[in-house]
Design a protein around this motif. Structure first.
Motif, PDB file in Angstrom:
ATOM      1  N   VAL A 228       0.878  -1.175   0.000  1.00 40.68           N
ATOM      2  CA  VAL A 228       0.000   0.000   0.000  1.00 40.68           C
ATOM      3  C   VAL A 228       0.916   1.226   0.000  1.00 40.68           C
ATOM      4  N   PRO A 229       0.814   2.109  -1.005  1.00 41.42           N
ATOM      5  CA  PRO A 229       1.685   3.291  -1.009  1.00 41.42           C
ATOM      6  C   PRO A 229       1.333   4.209   0.154  1.00 41.42           C
ATOM      7  N   TYR A 230       2.291   5.053   0.552  1.00 41.76           N
ATOM      8  CA  TYR A 230       2.005   6.041   1.587  1.00 41.76           C
ATOM      9  C   TYR A 230       0.744   6.805   1.174  1.00 41.76           C
ATOM     10  N   THR A 231      -0.223   6.859   2.077  1.00 45.28           N
ATOM     11  CA  THR A 231      -1.514   7.463   1.764  1.00 45.28           C
ATOM     12  C   THR A 231      -1.709   8.690   2.639  1.00 45.28           C
ATOM     13  N   PHE A 232      -2.243   9.753   2.049  1.00 44.10           N
ATOM     14  CA  PHE A 232      -2.359  11.034   2.748  1.00 44.10           C
ATOM     15  C   PHE A 232      -3.820  11.438   2.901  1.00 44.10           C
ATOM     16  N   VAL A 233      -4.087  12.240   3.916  1.00 41.26           N
ATOM     17  CA  VAL A 233      -5.395  12.872   4.052  1.00 41.26           C
ATOM     18  C   VAL A 233      -5.186  14.169   4.836  1.00 41.26           C
ATOM     19  N   ALA A 234      -5.856  15.239   4.371  1.00 41.98           N
ATOM     20  CA  ALA A 234      -5.682  16.554   4.999  1.00 41.98           C
ATOM     21  C   ALA A 234      -6.933  16.938   5.775  1.00 41.98           C
ATOM     22  N   PHE A 235      -6.707  17.490   6.974  1.00 45.30           N
ATOM     23  CA  PHE A 235      -7.808  17.940   7.835  1.00 45.30           C
ATOM     24  C   PHE A 235      -7.669  19.443   8.072  1.00 45.30           C
ATOM     25  N   PRO A 236      -8.639  20.257   7.670  1.00 45.97           N
ATOM     26  CA  PRO A 236      -8.586  21.662   8.080  1.00 45.97           C
ATOM     27  C   PRO A 236      -8.775  21.719   9.599  1.00 45.97           C
ATOM     28  N   THR A 237      -7.940  22.500  10.307  1.00 41.58           N
ATOM     29  CA  THR A 237      -8.102  22.546  11.772  1.00 41.58           C
ATOM     30  C   THR A 237      -9.245  23.469  12.165  1.00 41.58           C
ATOM     31  N   GLY A 238      -9.569  24.439  11.293  1.00 42.35           N
ATOM     32  CA  GLY A 238     -10.592  25.413  11.637  1.00 42.35           C
ATOM     33  C   GLY A 238     -10.117  26.416  12.679  1.00 42.35           C
TER      34      GLY A 238
ATOM     35  N   TRP B 144      -1.622   9.972  19.325  1.00 43.63           N
ATOM     36  CA  TRP B 144      -2.242   9.082  18.345  1.00 43.63           C
ATOM     37  C   TRP B 144      -2.991   7.960  19.070  1.00 43.63           C
ATOM     38  N   ARG B 145      -4.257   7.788  18.752  1.00 44.74           N
ATOM     39  CA  ARG B 145      -5.001   6.637  19.255  1.00 44.74           C
ATOM     40  C   ARG B 145      -5.226   5.723  18.043  1.00 44.74           C
ATOM     41  N   ILE B 146      -4.449   4.644  18.009  1.00 51.13           N
ATOM     42  CA  ILE B 146      -4.429   3.800  16.808  1.00 51.13           C
ATOM     43  C   ILE B 146      -5.572   2.804  16.856  1.00 51.13           C
ATOM     44  N   ASP B 147      -6.242   2.666  15.737  1.00 54.05           N
ATOM     45  CA  ASP B 147      -7.381   1.755  15.648  1.00 54.05           C
ATOM     46  C   ASP B 147      -6.901   0.345  15.274  1.00 54.05           C
ATOM     47  N   LYS B 148      -6.426   0.143  14.063  1.00 56.55           N
ATOM     48  CA  LYS B 148      -6.019  -1.203  13.634  1.00 56.55           C
ATOM     49  C   LYS B 148      -4.504  -1.340  13.703  1.00 56.55           C
ATOM     50  N   ARG B 149      -4.023  -1.609  14.930  1.00 54.51           N
ATOM     51  CA  ARG B 149      -2.580  -1.705  15.151  1.00 54.51           C
ATOM     52  C   ARG B 149      -1.910  -2.712  14.236  1.00 54.51           C
ATOM     53  N   GLU B 150      -2.664  -3.789  13.887  1.00 51.37           N
ATOM     54  CA  GLU B 150      -2.047  -4.865  13.132  1.00 51.37           C
ATOM     55  C   GLU B 150      -1.646  -4.435  11.727  1.00 51.37           C
ATOM     56  N   VAL B 151      -2.220  -3.358  11.209  1.00 58.23           N
ATOM     57  CA  VAL B 151      -1.855  -2.938   9.850  1.00 58.23           C
ATOM     58  C   VAL B 151      -1.224  -1.544   9.788  1.00 58.23           C
ATOM     59  N   VAL B 152      -1.321  -0.780  10.868  1.00 56.88           N
ATOM     60  CA  VAL B 152      -0.727   0.564  10.844  1.00 56.88           C
ATOM     61  C   VAL B 152       0.769   0.428  11.114  1.00 56.88           C
ATOM     62  N   HIS B 153       1.575   0.644  10.086  1.00 60.34           N
ATOM     63  CA  HIS B 153       3.025   0.580  10.262  1.00 60.34           C
ATOM     64  C   HIS B 153       3.506   1.871  10.918  1.00 60.34           C
TER      65      HIS B 153
ATOM     66  N   HIS C   2       1.283   4.899   6.596  1.00 53.80           N
ATOM     67  CA  HIS C   2       1.880   3.748   5.933  1.00 53.80           C
ATOM     68  C   HIS C   2       1.244   2.496   6.522  1.00 53.80           C
ATOM     69  N   TYR C   3       0.484   1.821   5.681  1.00 49.91           N
ATOM     70  CA  TYR C   3      -0.189   0.591   6.106  1.00 49.91           C
ATOM     71  C   TYR C   3       0.529  -0.609   5.515  1.00 49.91           C
ATOM     72  N   ASN C   4       0.608  -1.689   6.284  1.00 48.73           N
ATOM     73  CA  ASN C   4       1.122  -2.966   5.779  1.00 48.73           C
ATOM     74  C   ASN C   4      -0.017  -3.970   5.793  1.00 48.73           C
ATOM     75  N   THR C   5      -0.221  -4.645   4.663  1.00 51.57           N
ATOM     76  CA  THR C   5      -1.304  -5.629   4.610  1.00 51.57           C
ATOM     77  C   THR C   5      -0.961  -6.832   5.495  1.00 51.57           C
ATOM     78  N   ASN C   6      -1.997  -7.485   6.027  1.00 51.89           N
ATOM     79  CA  ASN C   6      -1.741  -8.667   6.868  1.00 51.89           C
ATOM     80  C   ASN C   6      -2.693  -9.820   6.552  1.00 51.89           C
ATOM     81  N   GLY C   7      -3.181  -9.849   5.291  1.00 52.12           N
ATOM     82  CA  GLY C   7      -4.002 -10.989   4.868  1.00 52.12           C
ATOM     83  C   GLY C   7      -5.494 -10.799   5.104  1.00 52.12           C
ATOM     84  N   LYS C   8      -5.849  -9.693   5.786  1.00 53.38           N
ATOM     85  CA  LYS C   8      -7.273  -9.449   6.052  1.00 53.38           C
ATOM     86  C   LYS C   8      -7.673  -8.088   5.509  1.00 53.38           C
ATOM     87  N   GLU C   9      -8.919  -7.979   5.055  1.00 52.75           N
ATOM     88  CA  GLU C   9      -9.414  -6.651   4.697  1.00 52.75           C
ATOM     89  C   GLU C   9      -9.897  -5.976   5.968  1.00 52.75           C
ATOM     90  N   LEU C  10      -9.450  -4.750   6.170  1.00 47.97           N
ATOM     91  CA  LEU C  10      -9.801  -4.040   7.400  1.00 47.97           C
ATOM     92  C   LEU C  10     -10.097  -2.581   7.067  1.00 47.97           C
TER      93      LEU C  10
END
Ligand code: HEC
Length: 429
Positions: free
Chosen positions: A145-155, A167-176, A253-261
């Motif tokens: 998975v290529p490095y993926t970006f998303v922008a948030f306006p802070t307001g 950072w409160r990580i949701d899917k630790r198994e795939v978040v590199h 940067h996400y690393n795949t682990n065999g499951k769709e998440l």
């Protein structure tokens, strides 16, 4: 008569007062040095929170602490500064744990093993003032998975000092890893993409700024998450600055682990109660121009950053990939004196620890920080994905990086752009 006394003595020394107990001797160490990860809901796969859950691991714990693989901590204390988040064990603590395991891992007097403190909402630093939630990143089961970006306006409508971010990580198994950058208004950094929508910028877009654009006017690293991460606020008189109208740009940067998440990790930001005396920024003491020859067991790369104003070094974080072997960061004062910051003689890519200096190191204007990195591209490196490849800078773990992330603090009234010495000037020193 005589022989009975000897037997009794022997029994007393191996099963009695001589053997450390779980409740009295071992549990306090686990609580202080292991439970941060070894508890339900944290990164380690097993909890060491009471006797029942720990007892089956006694032998493995003994081996891990004697080998030095646990707790993960890679700074050599003899050639590094003291760090306030040091979780390493003293020799006495290691011996106590080993003696407990060797002596049959007794519990001792049963105790009340209070559950580790956890906030119900999952934020370690409390309820944030501002939350950015990744809008559901759909992970494929396999592939890169290529490095993926998303922008948030802070307001934010005014310049805002913050004293922490988490950072409160949701899917630790795939978040590199995930990095949050501040992008001030008018910045060229990966500009022009719709907010709150994922995008994959080109390498040029990511690297190249507008001519004359200041480094911090373009972007500033706010906080990163990577294995070994723990949220730690800056000092009481320190903070980072988010200018009015800034966006937060997240690089994931996400690393795949065999499951769709689907990942919904969140970034929490904590405003400072009052403007701090010192501004903190993260700089990268890095070298992007290197090629490691196939099979080279000890390739060396060098990087340097310098300062035109007095700064304090707050934290350091060595970063390389799978061929990373060792890294050393050293401060050099204008008079030539060398102050070791950190020496990581056996780098481990699985643990990207940020080391916070117990006493921030003050450096006068004209100082610099050198970062030396060594790489092992030989087949003897068991993590090496391909010893036959010539390796240069790149995003994926099979490519390499050489960065000494360094947090520095300086007078909050200073213009950050004037604190870093320009590269040309540095070369002349
Ligand atoms: C920063 C997080 C972290 C801390 C702190 C930590 N561990 Fe671990 N530990 C892990 C993770 C993650 C794993 C599983 C992956 C692995 O084996 O590396 C693990 C695995 C282990 C294992 C099983 C694998 C092995 O190496 O035998 C043992 C035993 C262990 N830890 C003991 C300890 C003890 C004892 C401490 C404290 C003195 C400790 N750990 C502190 C994260 C941590």
């Amino acid at each position: 008569m005589k022989s009975a006394a000897i037997v009794l003595l022997a029994a007393a020394s191996s099963f009695g007062a001589g053997v450390p107990t779980f409740s009295g001797d071992v549990y306090p160490i686990l609580k202080a040095k292991c439970q941060g990860c070894h508890q339900k809901g944290e990164v380690a796969p097993m909890a060491f929170t009471d006797y029942q859950s720990t007892r089956p691991w006694a032998k493995a714990i003994r081996e891990a602490v004697l080998r030095g693989s646990m707790p993960p901590w890679h700074a050599d204390p003899k050639a590094s500064r003291a760090f306030h988040n040091d979780r390493s064990l003293s020799a006495a603590e290691r011996q106590r744990i080993a003696a407990w395991a060797e002596g049959g891992a007794p519990e001792g007097p049963a105790a009340d093993y209070a559950a580790p403190e956890r906030r119900a909402d999952g934020w370690k630093l409390g309820k944030p003032d501002l939350v950015m939630r990744i809008p559901g990143f759909k992970m494929p089961a396999t592939g890169d998975v290529p490095y993926t970006f998303v922008a948030f306006p802070t307001g934010l409508t005014q310049d805002t000092w913050i004293h922490a971010a988490e950072w409160r990580i949701d899917k630790r198994e795939v978040v590199h890893h995930v990095n949050a950058f501040v992008r001030p208004p008018g910045s060229s950094y990966v500009a022009g993409h719709e907010p709150l929508k994922f995008f994959v910028p080109t390498i040029t877009e990511r690297r190249v700024g507008r001519p004359g654009e200041g480094a911090f006017a373009r972007r500033e690293l706010l906080v990163g998450y990577e294995p070994g991460y723990a949220p730690i606020p800056w000092g009481p008189r320190q903070g980072k600055l988010i200018r009015a109208g800034s966006d937060i740009v997240v690089e994931a940067h996400y690393n795949t682990n065999g499951k769709e998440l689907v990942d919904h990790s969140e970034l929490g930001i904590y405003f400072a109660k009052q403007p701090p005396a010192e501004r903190v920024v993260t700089i990268s003491v890095q070298n992007m121009n290197f090629t490691i020859a196939p099979g080279d067991p000890a390739y060396r790369s060098d990087a340097v950053s310098g300062f035109d104003a007095p700064v304090k070094v707050v934290s350091v974080q060595p970063h390389m990939h799978l061929r990373g072997k060792a890294m050393r960061l050293t401060a050099i004062l204008p008079d030539g004196r060398r102050e070791p910051l950190i020496d990581v003689p056996k780098y481990d890519f699985l643990w990207q620890t940020t080391y916070f200096l117990k006493d921030p190191l003050a450096l006068p204007a004209g100082s610099r920080i050198e970062c030396a990195a060594w790489f092992d591209n030989s087949p003897n490196n068991k993590f090496n994905p391909d010893p036959k490849a010539a390796v240069g800078w790149g995003d994926q773990s099979r490519d390499e990086m050489h960065i000494g992330f360094t947090e520095i603090a300086f007078d909050a009234k200073l213009d950050a752009e004037r604190v870093l010495a320009p590269e040309k000037k540095l070369a002349a020193r």
